[in-house]
Design an enzyme around this catalytic site. Structure first.
Site, mmCIF file in Angstrom:
data_model
loop_
_atom_site.group_PDB
_atom_site.id
_atom_site.type_symbol
_atom_site.label_atom_id
_atom_site.label_comp_id
_atom_site.label_asym_id
_atom_site.label_seq_id
_atom_site.Cartn_x
_atom_site.Cartn_y
_atom_site.Cartn_z
ATOM 1 N N HIS A 58 0.706 -1.035 -0.120
ATOM 2 C CA HIS A 58 0.074 -0.072 0.094
ATOM 3 C C HIS A 58 0.993 1.367 0.058
ATOM 4 O O HIS A 58 2.174 1.202 0.398
ATOM 5 C CB HIS A 58 -0.970 -0.092 1.322
ATOM 6 C CG HIS A 58 -1.977 -0.938 1.252
ATOM 7 N ND1 HIS A 58 -3.087 -0.848 2.111
ATOM 8 C CD2 HIS A 58 -2.191 -2.056 0.674
ATOM 9 C CE1 HIS A 58 -3.793 -2.052 1.878
ATOM 10 N NE2 HIS A 58 -3.236 -2.722 0.912
ATOM 11 N N GLU A 60 0.870 3.714 1.953
ATOM 12 C CA GLU A 60 1.334 4.153 3.169
ATOM 13 C C GLU A 60 2.718 3.425 3.592
ATOM 14 O O GLU A 60 3.614 3.837 4.350
ATOM 15 C CB GLU A 60 0.174 3.949 4.319
ATOM 16 C CG GLU A 60 -0.911 4.871 4.189
ATOM 17 C CD GLU A 60 -2.031 4.115 3.259
ATOM 18 O OE1 GLU A 60 -3.245 4.387 3.621
ATOM 19 O OE2 GLU A 60 -1.624 3.354 2.317
ATOM 20 N N CYS A 88 -6.015 2.044 6.022
ATOM 21 C CA CYS A 88 -6.650 0.776 6.437
ATOM 22 C C CYS A 88 -6.007 0.372 7.669
ATOM 23 O O CYS A 88 -5.009 1.112 8.087
ATOM 24 C CB CYS A 88 -6.273 -0.321 5.437
ATOM 25 S SG CYS A 88 -4.811 -0.925 5.366
ATOM 26 N N CYS A 91 -2.235 -0.579 7.583
ATOM 27 C CA CYS A 91 -1.464 0.510 7.256
ATOM 28 C C CYS A 91 -1.470 1.360 8.532
ATOM 29 O O CYS A 91 -0.352 1.916 9.363
ATOM 30 C CB CYS A 91 -1.828 1.469 6.419
ATOM 31 S SG CYS A 91 -1.315 0.796 4.636
#
Length: 151
Positions: A58, A60, A88, A91
């Protein structure tokens, strides 16, 4: 008299949005992130889950790794993460461990975001949302509409 600085939350969210557009162009879910310390961007990232065939890639997570490498340590104290969509749970957990000082996100993820999932952040982490929320939300919606129409 207040001092006007061009380096506000919107300025840095625009840089994160540029990363989301790069992800979009690559066929990745269009989420972008930047990490800032002392008004300087030290990390830029976007989703790479398709490119790397890695569910953990992701924006992040990529930004955390890049910023830690830049700083030479695992903690992101005094740093701010700007990300186009609310982190999420995965993260947010990584951000907890990084001890990041601040998270600024664009649009909420009402179903899978860390707020809906009641994920705990580090006690010293401040979180602000809604910066360029409409733009981030529209880019994400456009991406998934196009994906559905291709299949």
């Amino acid at each position: 008299m207040s001092i006007i600085t061009p380096f506000d939350d919107t300025y840095f969210m625009k840089r994160a949005f540029q990363e989301a557009e790069v992800a979009y162009d690559k066929g990745e879910v269009p989420i972008g992130a930047v990490v800032v310390v002392n008004n300087q961007i030290i990390a830029r990232a976007h989703n790479l889950t398709e490119t790397l065939n890695d569910v953990t890639a992701h924006a992040e997570m990529q930004a955390i790794t890049s910023a830690a490498n830049y700083l030479g340590g695992k903690y992101l104290i005094d740093c701010t993460l700007y990300v186009t969509i609310e982190p999420c749970q995965m993260c947010a957990g990584a951000l907890f461990w990084s001890q990041i000082s601040r998270i600024v996100y664009g649009a909420r993820d009402e179903r899978r975001g860390c707020i809906a999932m009641d994920t705990k952040l580090h006690p010293k982490t401040m979180m602000t949302g809604g910066i360029m929320a409409e733009e981030a939300s529209q880019l994400l919606k456009r991406f998934f509409i196009e994906k559905r129409n291709l299949n």
